[in-house]
Design an enzyme around this catalytic site. Structure first.
Site, PDB file in Angstrom:
ATOM      1  N   SER A  64       0.828  -1.205   0.000  1.00 60.56           N
ATOM      2  CA  SER A  64       0.000   0.000   0.000  1.00 60.56           C
ATOM      3  C   SER A  64       0.860   1.252   0.000  1.00 60.56           C
ATOM      4  O   SER A  64       2.008   1.250   0.466  1.00 60.56           O
ATOM      5  CB  SER A  64      -0.907   0.026   1.230  1.00 60.56           C
TER       6      SER A  64
HETATM    7  N1  SAH Z   1      -0.835  -4.666   4.075  1.00 59.88           N
HETATM    8  C1  SAH Z   1      -0.216  -5.002   2.816  1.00 59.88           C
HETATM    9  C2  SAH Z   1      -1.138  -4.693   1.644  1.00 59.88           C
HETATM   10  C3  SAH Z   1      -1.096  -5.779   0.640  1.00 59.88           C
HETATM   11  S1  SAH Z   1      -2.316  -5.695  -0.641  1.00 59.88           S
HETATM   12  C4  SAH Z   1       1.119  -4.314   2.670  1.00 59.88           C
HETATM   13  O1  SAH Z   1       1.364  -3.353   3.398  1.00 59.88           O
HETATM   14  O2  SAH Z   1       1.929  -4.734   1.854  1.00 59.88           O
HETATM   15  C5  SAH Z   1      -3.635  -6.633   0.053  1.00 59.88           C
HETATM   16  C6  SAH Z   1      -3.360  -8.071   0.409  1.00 59.88           C
HETATM   17  O3  SAH Z   1      -4.605  -8.667   0.816  1.00 59.88           O
HETATM   18  C7  SAH Z   1      -2.849  -8.936  -0.728  1.00 59.88           C
HETATM   19  O4  SAH Z   1      -1.636  -9.519  -0.336  1.00 59.88           O
HETATM   20  C8  SAH Z   1      -3.939  -9.990  -0.929  1.00 59.88           C
HETATM   21  O5  SAH Z   1      -3.453 -11.267  -1.308  1.00 59.88           O
HETATM   22  C9  SAH Z   1      -4.588 -10.030   0.442  1.00 59.88           C
HETATM   23  N2  SAH Z   1      -5.968 -10.536   0.480  1.00 59.88           N
HETATM   24  C10 SAH Z   1      -6.976 -10.362  -0.418  1.00 59.88           C
HETATM   25  N3  SAH Z   1      -8.098 -10.987  -0.006  1.00 59.88           N
HETATM   26  C11 SAH Z   1      -7.807 -11.580   1.203  1.00 59.88           C
HETATM   27  C12 SAH Z   1      -8.529 -12.377   2.128  1.00 59.88           C
HETATM   28  N4  SAH Z   1      -9.809 -12.706   1.915  1.00 59.88           N
HETATM   29  N5  SAH Z   1      -7.897 -12.801   3.246  1.00 59.88           N
HETATM   30  C13 SAH Z   1      -6.592 -12.482   3.485  1.00 59.88           C
HETATM   31  N6  SAH Z   1      -5.854 -11.740   2.644  1.00 59.88           N
HETATM   32  C14 SAH Z   1      -6.437 -11.288   1.509  1.00 59.88           C
END
Ligand code: SAH
Length: 213
Positions: A64
């Site tokens: 993000s």
């Molecule tokens: N907090 C992270 C943001 C990553 S983007 C950072 O700082 O890097 C969002 C993430 O949510 C992705 O890795 C995706 O695979 C995950 N995601 C999507 N749907 C999900 C679910 N139902 N349960 C757990 N993770 C999920």
């Protein structure tokens, strides 16, 4: 990869940028100044780590944007030892910010490749979330509930009821809601049955995906 004086200088600048964009919580800004975001990116992107931008982290996912991380974290109003559930571990950067605020963090990731990579990275870096879980965050984590805060870092087409029910009274759920674009939404649990809802601007996230099985 190393953390150098130059990196620290760039982080201080980034924190200034976020402060100019409206982030006020000094502990959140301190986390931005401290955590080596360049180490959470694949090496090719290192130069971009301290711009206020989202970046690819593999498996079609993104780390993000720093402003978004700071904004969501500020909304949680974390106090030391708060128990926080994070949905979407991704690169682990948001997790590291929560740990910097001395929260007890449970974090869930549904992409196996990312889950493995980031779990290994946490131990290499000596970041210690309470638990890194491979699974579907839609369901939350009933065995550790209730939480002081829940943060969803992917765009949710709708608000999962399970997450609402796993908040303590007084607890906060920060969740971007929407399909193409998301509205950052803060739910504060006022009592067993009452939630206050606040909508706090538009953002863009990768989708929160539900495991249909
Ligand atoms: N907090 C992270 C943001 C990553 S983007 C950072 O700082 O890097 C969002 C993430 O949510 C992705 O890795 C995706 O695979 C995950 N995601 C999507 N749907 C999900 C679910 N139902 N349960 C757990 N993770 C999920």
């Amino acid at each position: 990869m190393k953390d150098t004086h130059k990196h620290r200088g760039m982080r201080n600048k980034l924190a200034e940028t976020l402060s100019a964009k409206g982030i006020q919580d000094v502990k959140v800004l301190d986390a931005i100044k401290t955590i080596p975001r360049h180490l959470f990116l694949d090496s090719g992107f290192e130069d971009h780590a301290y711009q206020d931008k989202a970046f690819p982290i593999g498996a079609e996912q993104t780390i993000s944007q720093p402003y978004t991380v700071a904004f969501q974290t500020e909304l949680l109003q974390i106090k030391p030892n708060h128990t926080i559930l994070e949905i979407g571990t991704g690169s682990g950067y948001q997790t590291a910010v929560l740990l910097h605020l001395r929260a007890k963090v449970y974090t869930i990731e549904r992409q196996q490749e990312l889950f493995k990579k980031t779990k290994l990275f946490f131990s290499k870096m000596h970041y210690r979330p309470k638990k890194v879980i491979f699974g579907d965050g839609y369901k939350g984590l009933p065995e550790q509930a209730p939480f002081d805060g829940i943060i969803v870092t992917a765009g949710a087409p709708e608000v999962p009821k399970s997450l609402m029910s796993q908040l303590k009274v007084g607890g906060r759920l920060v969740i971007p809601v929407g399909v193409e674009e998301q509205v950052m939404t803060l739910f504060t649990r006022k009592s067993e049955k009452e939630f206050e809802k606040q909508e706090l601007g538009s953002f863009r996230f990768v989708p929160l995906l539900e495991n249909k099985n």
